[in-house]
Design an enzyme around this catalytic site. Structure first.
Site, mmCIF file in Angstrom:
data_model
loop_
_atom_site.group_PDB
_atom_site.id
_atom_site.type_symbol
_atom_site.label_atom_id
_atom_site.label_comp_id
_atom_site.label_asym_id
_atom_site.label_seq_id
_atom_site.Cartn_x
_atom_site.Cartn_y
_atom_site.Cartn_z
ATOM 1 N N ASN A 83 -23.272 5.228 -2.648
ATOM 2 C CA ASN A 83 -24.107 4.885 -3.792
ATOM 3 C C ASN A 83 -25.518 4.588 -3.292
ATOM 4 O O ASN A 83 -25.696 3.889 -2.286
ATOM 5 C CB ASN A 83 -23.533 3.677 -4.532
ATOM 6 C CG ASN A 83 -22.179 3.974 -5.159
ATOM 7 O OD1 ASN A 83 -21.926 5.093 -5.595
ATOM 8 N ND2 ASN A 83 -21.312 2.977 -5.195
ATOM 9 N N HIS A 96 -23.946 1.848 3.139
ATOM 10 C CA HIS A 96 -22.494 1.773 3.306
ATOM 11 C C HIS A 96 -21.849 2.991 2.678
ATOM 12 O O HIS A 96 -22.319 3.510 1.669
ATOM 13 C CB HIS A 96 -21.923 0.483 2.706
ATOM 14 C CG HIS A 96 -22.316 0.229 1.285
ATOM 15 N ND1 HIS A 96 -23.552 -0.279 0.937
ATOM 16 C CD2 HIS A 96 -21.661 0.424 0.127
ATOM 17 C CE1 HIS A 96 -23.632 -0.402 -0.371
ATOM 18 N NE2 HIS A 96 -22.499 0.020 -0.899
HETATM 19 P P1 DGP Z 1 -22.126 -0.633 -3.905
HETATM 20 O O1 DGP Z 1 -21.912 -0.911 -5.363
HETATM 21 O O2 DGP Z 1 -22.005 0.837 -3.563
HETATM 22 O O3 DGP Z 1 -23.379 -1.274 -3.387
HETATM 23 O O4 DGP Z 1 -20.888 -1.314 -3.169
HETATM 24 C C1 DGP Z 1 -20.898 -2.591 -2.647
HETATM 25 C C2 DGP Z 1 -19.471 -2.954 -2.388
HETATM 26 O O5 DGP Z 1 -19.455 -4.109 -1.577
HETATM 27 C C3 DGP Z 1 -18.686 -3.287 -3.644
HETATM 28 O O6 DGP Z 1 -17.636 -2.329 -3.812
HETATM 29 C C4 DGP Z 1 -18.104 -4.665 -3.385
HETATM 30 C C5 DGP Z 1 -18.311 -4.857 -1.913
HETATM 31 N N1 DGP Z 1 -18.600 -6.223 -1.519
HETATM 32 C C6 DGP Z 1 -19.577 -7.025 -2.026
HETATM 33 N N2 DGP Z 1 -19.560 -8.212 -1.401
HETATM 34 C C7 DGP Z 1 -18.581 -8.146 -0.463
HETATM 35 C C8 DGP Z 1 -18.089 -9.070 0.518
HETATM 36 O O7 DGP Z 1 -18.557 -10.199 0.672
HETATM 37 N N3 DGP Z 1 -17.042 -8.653 1.272
HETATM 38 C C9 DGP Z 1 -16.489 -7.407 1.134
HETATM 39 N N4 DGP Z 1 -15.457 -7.100 1.931
HETATM 40 N N5 DGP Z 1 -16.936 -6.515 0.237
HETATM 41 C C10 DGP Z 1 -17.968 -6.883 -0.547
#
Ligand code: DGP
Length: 110
Positions: A83, A96
């Site tokens: 994204n 990511h």
């Molecule tokens: P995006 O929407 O593409 O920016 O995805 C960000 C992702 O990051 C979303 O699917 C949720 C994940 N995410 C957000 N905060 C954390 C966290 O503290 N730990 C983990 N493992 N994932 C997280």
């Protein structure tokens, strides 16, 4: 350090790691959208794919494929997604790659 994923890399915020090498980290998404939902990130901070060298993105794809095999989702298939920006739905401003699998996924996504 304001970046959430940089803090995960630094170990300040815990994560469920599935892969790590000197340049990349992969961990389970906190809000999984599929039975397997893993995020692959570079340890060097890039705001998005727009800033990252293509070689970095290529290595992330290779790591995603390796993890897919390790997770046993390579046979039926999987999805990788980056994204980017506001319209792309990017909420964390650290490059990511999402690896999603373990269920059938509609296209286009809902
Ligand atoms: P995006 O929407 O593409 O920016 O995805 C960000 C992702 O990051 C979303 O699917 C949720 C994940 N995410 C957000 N905060 C954390 C966290 O503290 N730990 C983990 N493992 N994932 C997280």
């Amino acid at each position: 350090m304001n970046c959430l994923f940089c803090r995960i890399i630094a170990g300040e915020i815990p994560s469920n790691k599935v892969y790590e090498d000197e340049s990349f980290l992969a961990f389970r998404d906190i809000d999984p959208q599929a039975p397997t939902h893993i995020l692959i990130i570079p340890k060097t901070h890039y705001d998005s794919v727009l800033e990252a060298p293509g070689e970095v993105v290529g290595r992330m794809s290779g790591i995603a494929a390796k993890i897919a095999a390790d997770e046993g989702i390579d046979n039926k298939g999987f999805r990788i997604v980056i994204n980017t920006g506001e319209d792309g739905g990017q909420s964390v401003k650290h490059l990511h790659m999402h690896l999603l699998g373990g269920r059938s996924m509609e296209w286009p996504p809902g």
